[in-house]
Write a protein that holds these residues in place. Structure first.
Motif, PDB file in Angstrom:
ATOM      1  N   ALA A   1       0.980  -1.424   0.036  1.00  0.00           N
ATOM      2  CA  ALA A   1      -0.183   0.006  -0.057  1.00  0.00           C
ATOM      3  C   ALA A   1       1.075   1.223   0.107  1.00  0.00           C
ATOM      4  O   ALA A   1       0.528   2.603  -0.738  1.00  0.00           O
ATOM      5  N   LEU A   2       1.440   1.262   0.663  1.00  0.00           N
ATOM      6  CA  LEU A   2       2.507   2.452   0.721  1.00  0.00           C
ATOM      7  C   LEU A   2       3.345   2.251  -0.141  1.00  0.00           C
ATOM      8  O   LEU A   2       3.583   3.871  -1.380  1.00  0.00           O
ATOM      9  N   LEU A   3       3.977   1.562  -1.262  1.00  0.00           N
ATOM     10  CA  LEU A   3       4.195   1.850  -3.038  1.00  0.00           C
ATOM     11  C   LEU A   3       3.155   2.505  -3.355  1.00  0.00           C
ATOM     12  O   LEU A   3       4.150   3.143  -4.364  1.00  0.00           O
ATOM     13  N   SER A   4       2.310   1.699  -3.244  1.00  0.00           N
ATOM     14  CA  SER A   4       1.395   2.172  -4.228  1.00  0.00           C
ATOM     15  C   SER A   4       1.172   3.221  -4.685  1.00  0.00           C
ATOM     16  O   SER A   4       0.929   4.473  -5.165  1.00  0.00           O
ATOM     17  N   ALA A   5       1.092   3.984  -2.702  1.00  0.00           N
ATOM     18  CA  ALA A   5       0.841   5.317  -2.904  1.00  0.00           C
ATOM     19  C   ALA A   5       1.981   6.373  -3.361  1.00  0.00           C
ATOM     20  O   ALA A   5       1.440   7.206  -3.853  1.00  0.00           O
ATOM     21  N   LYS A   6       3.212   6.044  -2.642  1.00  0.00           N
ATOM     22  CA  LYS A   6       4.476   6.460  -3.621  1.00  0.00           C
ATOM     23  C   LYS A   6       3.856   7.005  -5.004  1.00  0.00           C
ATOM     24  O   LYS A   6       4.507   7.902  -5.562  1.00  0.00           O
TER      25      LYS A   6
END
Length: 204
Positions: A196-201
């Motif tokens: 989820a954090l990678l997708s947001a980045k």
């Protein structure tokens, strides 16, 4: 209870080398038949040592130049991934001497993404600890241009995600061409929020 799980994945060392100095604008790597690794890596390599100056890759954590523990004295790549990089660049091959590689291996699929804190252990017990995916930089491009003029500029994009890993030494010893290293991975699931954090980045 053990926290690392031995796997049936093994890598064979196909090349060894060290970077003797930082004076040249390009990477100059000297090949070795065997490599003695101590707590700080290969002593002859400019990347060796128990500490190092933090670089631009870690400015979110430390101001550039801050002295920090050296978790990346060794650079490991995979021969198959390097061949894929060469093909993307339109070259038949990339010599590991051009890339600043400490250890080139063959045999572990998706090598650049083995879990952080995995161990690579030789039969004599010499053990390396995987740190992070090694991001491509411009120094190999300058060396590649010396041998294939005009091709170096495509290295950084071609090698994205395929440059291997950086590692430190957990148990010193001697590594030789032809040695087999067994992969041991952390016995835990991935962090639930990582994707989820990678997708947001990336803005996905």
């Amino acid at each position: 209870m053990p926290v690392l799980m031995p796997t049936d994945y093994y890598a064979t060392i196909t090349w060894l080398g060290y970077v003797p100095h930082r004076d040249a604008p390009e990477i100059v790597t000297e090949p070795l038949e065997q490599m003695q690794v101590g707590w700080g890596g290969c002593e002859a390599d400019v990347h060796s040592g128990l500490t190092r100056a933090s670089c631009e890759r870690f400015t979110s954590q430390h101001p550039k130049g801050t002295e920090v523990a050296n978790a990346r004295p060794l650079s490991l790549n995979c021969a198959d991934e390097t061949a894929a990089v060469a093909a993307k660049m339109g070259l038949d091959a990339l010599n590991p001497e051009w890339l600043g590689v400490s250890i080139q291996l063959q045999g572990i699929p998706d090598f650049s993404y083995i879990p952080t804190s995995s161990r690579l252990q030789a039969e004599d017990g010499t053990t390396l600890v995987a740190d992070l995916n090694n991001r491509p930089c411009l120094f190999p491009a300058k060396t590649i241009n010396q041998h294939h003029r005009g091709f170096g500029r495509s290295y950084k994009s071609a090698a994205e995600g395929l440059r291997g890993i950086v590692a430190r030494v957990e148990r010193p010893g001697t590594l030789k061409i032809g040695d087999r290293l067994r992969l041991h991975i952390p016995d835990q699931r991935p962090w639930a929020h990582h994707n989820a954090l990678l997708s947001a980045k990336s803005g996905l």
